[in-house]
Write a protein that holds these residues in place. Structure first.
Motif, mmCIF file in Angstrom:
data_model
loop_
_atom_site.group_PDB
_atom_site.id
_atom_site.type_symbol
_atom_site.label_atom_id
_atom_site.label_comp_id
_atom_site.label_asym_id
_atom_site.label_seq_id
_atom_site.Cartn_x
_atom_site.Cartn_y
_atom_site.Cartn_z
ATOM 1 N N THR A 16 0.805 -1.227 0.000
ATOM 2 C CA THR A 16 0.000 0.000 0.000
ATOM 3 C C THR A 16 0.832 1.269 0.000
ATOM 4 O O THR A 16 0.303 2.357 -0.209
ATOM 5 C CB THR A 16 -0.930 0.038 1.221
ATOM 6 O OG1 THR A 16 -0.135 0.023 2.412
ATOM 7 C CG2 THR A 16 -1.909 -1.132 1.207
ATOM 8 N N GLU A 47 -8.827 -7.622 1.960
ATOM 9 C CA GLU A 47 -9.774 -6.581 2.384
ATOM 10 C C GLU A 47 -9.024 -5.426 3.056
ATOM 11 O O GLU A 47 -9.350 -4.248 2.863
ATOM 12 C CB GLU A 47 -10.806 -7.163 3.352
ATOM 13 C CG GLU A 47 -11.829 -6.157 3.846
ATOM 14 C CD GLU A 47 -12.781 -6.765 4.856
ATOM 15 O OE1 GLU A 47 -13.060 -6.082 5.854
ATOM 16 O OE2 GLU A 47 -13.220 -7.909 4.645
ATOM 17 N N GLY A 50 -7.318 -3.261 0.426
ATOM 18 C CA GLY A 50 -8.291 -2.372 -0.207
ATOM 19 C C GLY A 50 -8.703 -1.216 0.688
ATOM 20 O O GLY A 50 -8.768 -0.068 0.257
ATOM 21 N N ARG A 51 -8.970 -1.516 1.953
ATOM 22 C CA ARG A 51 -9.400 -0.470 2.893
ATOM 23 C C ARG A 51 -8.281 0.549 3.121
ATOM 24 O O ARG A 51 -8.522 1.745 3.108
ATOM 25 C CB ARG A 51 -9.835 -1.100 4.214
ATOM 26 C CG ARG A 51 -10.431 -0.108 5.192
ATOM 27 C CD ARG A 51 -10.974 -0.847 6.421
ATOM 28 N NE ARG A 51 -11.502 0.042 7.406
ATOM 29 C CZ ARG A 51 -12.794 0.366 7.552
ATOM 30 N NH1 ARG A 51 -13.692 -0.179 6.758
ATOM 31 N NH2 ARG A 51 -13.180 1.198 8.493
ATOM 32 N N PHE A 54 -7.939 2.759 0.135
ATOM 33 C CA PHE A 54 -9.023 3.746 0.165
ATOM 34 C C PHE A 54 -8.643 4.902 1.083
ATOM 35 O O PHE A 54 -8.758 6.077 0.720
ATOM 36 C CB PHE A 54 -10.305 3.058 0.654
ATOM 37 C CG PHE A 54 -11.517 3.927 0.721
ATOM 38 C CD1 PHE A 54 -12.499 3.846 -0.251
ATOM 39 C CD2 PHE A 54 -11.714 4.811 1.781
ATOM 40 C CE1 PHE A 54 -13.648 4.633 -0.181
ATOM 41 C CE2 PHE A 54 -12.844 5.603 1.868
ATOM 42 C CZ PHE A 54 -13.813 5.515 0.883
ATOM 43 N N VAL A 55 -8.172 4.559 2.289
ATOM 44 C CA VAL A 55 -7.803 5.578 3.279
ATOM 45 C C VAL A 55 -6.670 6.450 2.737
ATOM 46 O O VAL A 55 -6.722 7.678 2.822
ATOM 47 C CB VAL A 55 -7.409 4.929 4.627
ATOM 48 C CG1 VAL A 55 -6.822 5.954 5.587
ATOM 49 C CG2 VAL A 55 -8.610 4.224 5.252
ATOM 50 N N ARG A 57 -5.785 7.073 -0.395
ATOM 51 C CA ARG A 57 -6.235 7.936 -1.487
ATOM 52 C C ARG A 57 -7.066 9.101 -0.943
ATOM 53 O O ARG A 57 -6.907 10.241 -1.388
ATOM 54 C CB ARG A 57 -7.017 7.130 -2.526
ATOM 55 C CG ARG A 57 -6.109 6.267 -3.401
ATOM 56 C CD ARG A 57 -6.858 5.587 -4.527
ATOM 57 N NE ARG A 57 -7.840 4.621 -4.072
ATOM 58 C CZ ARG A 57 -7.587 3.378 -3.710
ATOM 59 N NH1 ARG A 57 -6.350 2.926 -3.738
ATOM 60 N NH2 ARG A 57 -8.548 2.569 -3.320
ATOM 61 N N ALA A 58 -7.922 8.817 0.021
ATOM 62 C CA ALA A 58 -8.733 9.886 0.627
ATOM 63 C C ALA A 58 -7.837 10.901 1.327
ATOM 64 O O ALA A 58 -8.043 12.120 1.210
ATOM 65 C CB ALA A 58 -9.750 9.292 1.601
ATOM 66 N N VAL A 68 -12.762 10.677 6.411
ATOM 67 C CA VAL A 68 -12.418 9.332 5.931
ATOM 68 C C VAL A 68 -13.315 8.302 6.609
ATOM 69 O O VAL A 68 -13.850 7.400 5.951
ATOM 70 C CB VAL A 68 -10.926 9.005 6.161
ATOM 71 C CG1 VAL A 68 -10.630 7.543 5.880
ATOM 72 C CG2 VAL A 68 -10.042 9.905 5.309
ATOM 73 N N LEU A 72 -15.809 5.841 4.664
ATOM 74 C CA LEU A 72 -15.730 4.383 4.811
ATOM 75 C C LEU A 72 -17.084 3.799 5.172
ATOM 76 O O LEU A 72 -17.473 2.746 4.646
ATOM 77 C CB LEU A 72 -14.690 4.007 5.870
ATOM 78 C CG LEU A 72 -13.232 4.123 5.446
ATOM 79 C CD1 LEU A 72 -12.314 4.048 6.652
ATOM 80 C CD2 LEU A 72 -12.876 3.051 4.422
ATOM 81 N N ALA A 75 -19.257 3.948 2.117
ATOM 82 C CA ALA A 75 -18.807 3.100 1.011
ATOM 83 C C ALA A 75 -19.585 1.797 0.927
ATOM 84 O O ALA A 75 -19.677 1.201 -0.141
ATOM 85 C CB ALA A 75 -17.315 2.812 1.137
ATOM 86 N N THR A 76 -20.148 1.363 2.034
ATOM 87 C CA THR A 76 -20.912 0.115 2.024
ATOM 88 C C THR A 76 -22.395 0.356 1.788
ATOM 89 O O THR A 76 -23.170 -0.588 1.729
ATOM 90 C CB THR A 76 -20.741 -0.635 3.359
ATOM 91 O OG1 THR A 76 -21.202 0.212 4.413
ATOM 92 C CG2 THR A 76 -19.292 -1.021 3.582
#
Length: 138
Positions: A16, A47, A50-51, A54-55, A57-58, A68, A72, A75-76
């Motif tokens: 990451t 997972e 990916g999480r 996401f964090v 990039r945010a 953030v 998150l 996002a679901t």
């Protein structure tokens, strides 16, 4: 709890581009799930990759940790959450534009001060004079 996996924190960091201490910090503050352990090692899965991506990039876009967390959670939520995500993004965009305006003003003042220094017309330092203008006089 996070999905099981055989990935250690060093591998998660490499995949990451996120510092190990930052990963641990995100776990402590609840941005990332506390991972399962295999013996004394944290164990991460896809997972988590990916999480954390996401964090990251945010955060690169300047979202605060509270924003953030909100993203998150949203996002679901699927399509129904899109309007709420738009609201978070619109608010953040307004803050970014305000900061850009502040930076533009700062750039102008600094550029004027540097030009005045380059001109050499004033025996005193123009930047120091500008900064001292706001100081209370004795």
């Amino acid at each position: 709890m996070t999905a099981t996996g055989a990935m250690k924190i060093g591998e998660l960091s490499r995949r990451t581009g996120c510092n190990i201490e930052t990963i641990r910090y995100y776990e402590r503050i609840g941005v990332l799930h506390v991972p399962l352990r295999r013996g004394r090692y944290r164990s991460y899965g896809e997972e988590d990759v990916g999480r954390l991506g996401f964090v990251r990039r945010a955060r690169e876009l300047g979202f605060t940790l509270d924003e953030v967390r909100a993203l998150l959670q949203l996002a679901t939520g699927g399509q129904a959450a899109c309007a709420e995500v738009r609201g978070v993004a619109a608010s953040h965009l307004a803050n970014v534009r305000a900061r850009i305006a502040d930076l533009t003003r700062m750039e102008r003042v600094l550029a004027d001060s540097v030009r005045a220094c380059d001109a050499g017309d004033d025996p005193a330092c123009p930047l120091l004079q500008s900064l001292q203008a706001g100081m209370p006089r004795d």
